[in-house]
Structures are given as C-alpha cells and as structure tokens.
Write a protein that holds these residues in place. Structure first.
Motif, mmCIF file in Angstrom:
data_model
loop_
_atom_site.group_PDB
_atom_site.id
_atom_site.type_symbol
_atom_site.label_atom_id
_atom_site.label_comp_id
_atom_site.label_asym_id
_atom_site.label_seq_id
_atom_site.Cartn_x
_atom_site.Cartn_y
_atom_site.Cartn_z
ATOM 1 N N PRO A 163 35.792 65.503 31.695
ATOM 2 C CA PRO A 163 36.934 65.401 30.776
ATOM 3 C C PRO A 163 38.085 64.603 31.396
ATOM 4 O O PRO A 163 38.440 64.801 32.551
ATOM 5 C CB PRO A 163 37.335 66.859 30.574
ATOM 6 N N PHE A 164 38.665 63.704 30.618
ATOM 7 C CA PHE A 164 39.856 62.972 31.042
ATOM 8 C C PHE A 164 40.998 63.380 30.121
ATOM 9 O O PHE A 164 41.211 62.796 29.067
ATOM 10 C CB PHE A 164 39.619 61.468 30.984
ATOM 11 N N GLY A 165 41.718 64.414 30.534
ATOM 12 C CA GLY A 165 42.777 64.966 29.705
ATOM 13 C C GLY A 165 44.097 64.257 29.900
ATOM 14 O O GLY A 165 44.232 63.295 30.661
ATOM 15 N N GLY A 166 45.110 64.777 29.218
ATOM 16 C CA GLY A 166 46.421 64.151 29.230
ATOM 17 C C GLY A 166 47.066 64.104 30.598
ATOM 18 O O GLY A 166 47.829 63.194 30.911
ATOM 19 N N GLU A 167 46.748 65.093 31.447
ATOM 20 C CA GLU A 167 47.384 65.154 32.761
ATOM 21 C C GLU A 167 47.005 63.960 33.622
ATOM 22 O O GLU A 167 47.831 63.423 34.362
ATOM 23 C CB GLU A 167 46.984 66.445 33.469
ATOM 24 N N CYS A 168 45.749 63.519 33.533
ATOM 25 C CA CYS A 168 45.339 62.389 34.367
ATOM 26 C C CYS A 168 45.579 61.052 33.676
ATOM 27 O O CYS A 168 45.691 60.019 34.339
ATOM 28 C CB CYS A 168 43.873 62.516 34.775
ATOM 29 N N LEU A 169 45.688 61.035 32.362
ATOM 30 C CA LEU A 169 45.920 59.785 31.635
ATOM 31 C C LEU A 169 47.401 59.523 31.371
ATOM 32 O O LEU A 169 47.783 58.405 31.020
ATOM 33 C CB LEU A 169 45.173 59.806 30.296
ATOM 34 N N GLY A 170 48.220 60.540 31.507
ATOM 35 C CA GLY A 170 49.639 60.370 31.260
ATOM 36 C C GLY A 170 50.023 60.462 29.802
ATOM 37 O O GLY A 170 51.155 60.154 29.432
ATOM 38 N N THR A 171 49.100 60.888 28.947
ATOM 39 C CA THR A 171 49.391 61.041 27.522
ATOM 40 C C THR A 171 48.400 62.012 26.901
ATOM 41 O O THR A 171 47.255 62.119 27.344
ATOM 42 C CB THR A 171 49.307 59.696 26.786
ATOM 43 N N ASP A 172 48.862 62.720 25.881
ATOM 44 C CA ASP A 172 47.983 63.592 25.102
ATOM 45 C C ASP A 172 47.587 62.938 23.781
ATOM 46 O O ASP A 172 46.840 63.521 22.990
ATOM 47 C CB ASP A 172 48.675 64.930 24.823
ATOM 48 N N ASP A 173 48.106 61.741 23.521
ATOM 49 C CA ASP A 173 47.789 61.051 22.275
ATOM 50 C C ASP A 173 46.374 60.490 22.318
ATOM 51 O O ASP A 173 45.863 60.138 23.393
ATOM 52 C CB ASP A 173 48.780 59.909 22.039
ATOM 53 N N PRO A 174 45.722 60.383 21.171
ATOM 54 C CA PRO A 174 44.373 59.792 21.131
ATOM 55 C C PRO A 174 44.403 58.363 21.679
ATOM 56 O O PRO A 174 45.320 57.584 21.382
ATOM 57 C CB PRO A 174 44.025 59.810 19.639
ATOM 58 N N CYS A 175 43.426 58.029 22.490
ATOM 59 C CA CYS A 175 43.374 56.692 23.069
ATOM 60 C C CYS A 175 41.925 56.315 23.338
ATOM 61 O O CYS A 175 41.039 57.169 23.392
ATOM 62 C CB CYS A 175 44.201 56.609 24.348
ATOM 63 N N THR A 176 41.696 55.024 23.482
ATOM 64 C CA THR A 176 40.370 54.515 23.824
ATOM 65 C C THR A 176 40.301 54.302 25.326
ATOM 66 O O THR A 176 41.114 53.575 25.901
ATOM 67 C CB THR A 176 40.097 53.184 23.109
ATOM 68 N N ILE A 177 39.331 54.953 25.964
ATOM 69 C CA ILE A 177 39.192 54.918 27.416
ATOM 70 C C ILE A 177 38.064 53.981 27.811
ATOM 71 O O ILE A 177 36.986 53.998 27.208
ATOM 72 C CB ILE A 177 38.920 56.327 27.974
ATOM 73 N N ARG A 178 38.306 53.151 28.825
ATOM 74 C CA ARG A 178 37.270 52.309 29.411
ATOM 75 C C ARG A 178 37.167 52.596 30.906
ATOM 76 O O ARG A 178 38.183 52.741 31.586
ATOM 77 C CB ARG A 178 37.589 50.818 29.208
ATOM 78 N N VAL A 179 35.936 52.687 31.391
ATOM 79 C CA VAL A 179 35.693 52.840 32.828
ATOM 80 C C VAL A 179 35.633 51.448 33.439
ATOM 81 O O VAL A 179 34.749 50.664 33.134
ATOM 82 C CB VAL A 179 34.383 53.597 33.093
ATOM 83 N N LEU A 180 36.596 51.137 34.305
ATOM 84 C CA LEU A 180 36.677 49.809 34.916
ATOM 85 C C LEU A 180 35.906 49.731 36.221
ATOM 86 O O LEU A 180 35.289 48.707 36.522
ATOM 87 C CB LEU A 180 38.143 49.432 35.140
ATOM 88 N N SER A 181 35.933 50.788 37.016
ATOM 89 C CA SER A 181 35.159 50.837 38.253
ATOM 90 C C SER A 181 35.058 52.283 38.718
ATOM 91 O O SER A 181 35.878 53.131 38.356
ATOM 92 C CB SER A 181 35.774 49.948 39.340
ATOM 93 N N LEU A 182 34.045 52.525 39.541
ATOM 94 C CA LEU A 182 33.706 53.884 39.944
ATOM 95 C C LEU A 182 33.157 53.845 41.365
ATOM 96 O O LEU A 182 32.366 52.973 41.703
ATOM 97 C CB LEU A 182 32.660 54.456 38.983
#
Length: 430
Positions: A163-182
C-alpha cells in the motif's frame, strides 16, 4: 541468446539443473527447453535479480506469430517462504514461469515492469496504461520486508499488494502512481514513485521500508528510549537533499547510496566498513552500485572512465592494493580499482555488484582485424569467490580484477552481466 551462471547453488538458484555449486560458467536450464536455450521468442533479458537462494528473471518475448512483445517473469531456487509465489513450496533447479495469479488479485491487463529481491522476499512492479502501477511482495516478512504493515494474522503464503498511502505520498487525494525505479538490499527496500493528481504536475517521491536501525532509510522514527526503530514495516518517506532530483540508487546491507541530478552522491546508513567514506566529495558521477559492505562509483570524463571502490576489503572486494594495516574502524579511503589495462583501451559498458564481488562488462575500443566477436567483449571480476562465484574454476578470493569471459576464442559474445548473492550471470549472444 544463451544464459550462463556460476557460484552458490544450494537450492538450485543457478538454474543449472542441479544443486551443486558451479565453479565455471554453466548453461542455465528452462523448463521445456534444451540446456542453455532461452524460451523461444526471447528478445531481451531485461533483468536478473537474486535473493539468498532464489532468482527472478525478467524476459521480453515476442507473442506467438505477432511482432508484439511482452515481459514474462521466470524463477528458480528456493520457494519455501513463498518468495516464488504461493504455488512453489520447495525449490526448482531450472527456470519455470512464475505465476502471479493476477486474475485472482483483480489485476487483469497488468504487465511486469521491474523486479527486485531481498534475502527471502521478492518484489514485482506491475504497470497498466490506464491505471496506477502496483507493487506486489511475496515471501518472508522478516524486518517488515513485505511492506504491508506486518503479517500478524495474515498468511505469508500469499502475494501481497504493497500500500502507498497518503503518509508516504504526501496527499490523501486520488492520484495515478507510477513506479520509476526499485532497488533492494538484503533486508531493506527503496522505491522511486511519481504521483499525479488531477490538474496538477507530477510529484516524485522516494519511499522505503525494512531494516532502519543503521539509518539506511534515513532518520526515521525514534523509540521512546531515543534509539532508531529496528525496522519499518510499510512504505515511509526517505528524505533527499533539498533542491535535487534522484537519478538512480543502490542499496547495500546497512547503507544506501543515491545519485542526484547534480552528479553528486548522497549516502546514508552505516559507515562501519568505510562504505560511505567521502561519498559526497565526488562529482561527474555517472553511476553507483553497492555490495553488502561496499560502494563502487563510476566517474566519466571525456572518453575515459574510473571506478572508485570503498568499503570492506577482507575478500578482495576493492579490487586494488590496500594499506598493509588498514583502519577497519574508519575504513579505507576511496581509490580507483586497479585494472591491468588503461581506460583508453576499453569502453566500460556495465558494473554489476553482488554480495561481496563485482563484475564489469567491457568492449574493446580498437578491435584488430580478424578478432572474433567474443574477443571484442570481455567480463572482468574480483572479490569473494568461495563458491566459485567468479566462474574462474577456483574458490580463491581475487584481490584484483581478472578476465573471466571469454574463456576461449570459440566462446559466444557477452552482451550483459548480473551479480547476486554469491553468484554471477552472463547473457550471451546466440
């Protein structure tokens, strides 16, 4: 193409058809194919990543008679902790397709983008053209490696969605997430994400989880006793110097190193072995890689290159002469790896760091008339060799780089390399 491997193989993680260490590079086996032969239609070996005793292999293959390609995930080695999916309970000494059970997870239409592995945990990033990317984790949850907030009351024989919640993304609003590198070390993970909110610009985030006691995820939570929390079991923001974006990163056992847009490095975590010594003093850095207890910095200027090594030296990992009495408290000062040739004679294509050994892929700048294709590419290696890791036919550690491929003029041409936990891999032209 062909794939060959060497080194530690206690659970079949070399995919050579047995569970014996390979002291020379040996053809890998795929279920349903002749030894050494990659699955029909393979266009590219996208990625090889290794845990303690398991391997993930990402291939790009053409689909049936069409010209379109699709990425496929294969695996071998130990599956006892579900690190190869819930259907593999023992081990496989050949590569078999990894069943991600996407339909049962409600992830139809997703394809594999990239993979990573901790000690006994695997990670698979999935992408979809019309939906947010998804990161799956499977296997052991030691030190919160699964990234799902702990597995209390949950079966570990599952494929989990991180899960990538608001705490790690800096927002609780709906957003589209992309994995850039791992990237993953033995017990911690870092992932660079982008989050796009409707009507707003794309924001990048760096998050991590797993072991954090040594600061390898930054200055995170502090216990009531004033000590760092031993581990973080779900994604948490990792802070970078203000004003910089992230180009790439690599993780060791207790340290993490980030290459910034400025061309400089930022290191966090343990420096007990000197793996972070003077890490922020270098500029014009083009890439960085980590072993468990070392850091390897590629610097380029004009047409030449230099590889600086720093960190542990007890297995010859630094690839150079070291002081007679090194200070193991503060480590050894960074200095270039000592190759028996000048940088002007070869172009450095890739550096691959394993647990405590390093591989380099080179092309000859001035091939002579009549040179075979294989002689125009070389793989050099050094460091820990206890299991035949370097593929040179011995089990003696190597303090300086030595050529390990091609073994002779009839050998196939090396096109890619990878390194894992006590093992090495070379992709060869067919």
């Amino acid at each position: 193409m062909l794939l060959v491997s060497a080194g530690s193989n206690a659970r079949g993680q070399l995919a050579t058809g047995d569970q014996e260490d390979a002291h020379t590079f040996t053809k890998c086996c795929f279920e349903g194919y002749a030894p050494g032969q990659l699955p029909q239609g393979t266009q590219t070996v996208v990625q090889i990543t290794c845990g303690a005793n398991h391997t993930l292999l990402l291939l790009e293959r053409t689909q049936d008679t069409s010209s379109s390609t699709r990425r496929e995930l294969w695996s071998c080695g130990d599956g006892s902790k579900s690190q190869l999916g819930s259907s593999v309970v023992e081990s496989s000494s050949v590569f078999v397709p990894l069943n991600l059970e996407l339909q049962s997870l409600g992830l139809e239409g997703y394809t594999v983008q990239t993979v990573a592995a901790c000690w006994e945990t695997s990670f698979v990033a999935l992408t979809h053209p019309d939906r947010s990317d998804v990161l799956l984790s499977m296997g052991s949850d030691d030190f919160g490696n699964l990234g799902i907030g702990g597995t209390k009351g949950k079966s570990t024989r599952c494929i989990h969605r991180v899960p990538f919640g608001g705490e790690c993304l800096g927002t609780d609003d709906p957003c589209t997430i992309r994995v850039l590198s791992l990237a993953a070390g033995p017990h911690h993970v870092a992932i660079r994400l982008s989050a796009k909110l409707a009507g707003r610009s794309v924001q990048e985030r760096l998050v991590g989880w797993g072991t954090s006691r040594h600061g390898q995820l930054g200055d995170l939570k502090i216990t009531r006793m004033g000590r760092p929390v031993p581990f973080v079991d779900s994604p948490w923001p990792v802070a970078l110097p203000v004003g910089n974006t992230l180009k790439e990163f690599s993780l060791g056992n207790q340290h993490s190193v980030f290459l910034l847009s400025s061309g400089r490095l930022y290191g966090i975590g343990s420096n007990r072995r000197g793996q972070l010594n003077e890490i922020d003093q270098h500029k014009d850095v083009s890439s960085v890689s980590c072993t468990w207890n070392g850091t390897y910095v590629v610097m380029r200027q004009n047409s030449t290159w230099t590889i600086l090594s720093l960190g542990a030296s007890h297995k010859g990992q630094l690839g150079r002469q070291i002081p007679n009495e090194p200070d193991h408290t503060t480590g050894i000062a960074p200095a270039p790896v000592e190759f028996p040739f000048g940088a002007d004679t070869r172009e450095l294509i890739k550096v691959a760091c394993g647990s405590e050994h390093v591989l380099c892929l080179f092309s000859l700048r001035d091939a002579l008339p009549g040179d075979t294709a294989s002689s125009q590419r070389e793989v050099w290696a050094w460091g820990w060799n206890e299991h035949g890791t370097l593929g040179d036919g011995t089990t003696e550690d190597r303090n300086f780089p030595q050529k390990v491929w091609p073994p002779d003029e009839s050998s196939r041409r090396a096109v890619d390399i990878s390194a894992g936990c006590g093992n090495s891999w070379i992709v060869l032209e067919g």
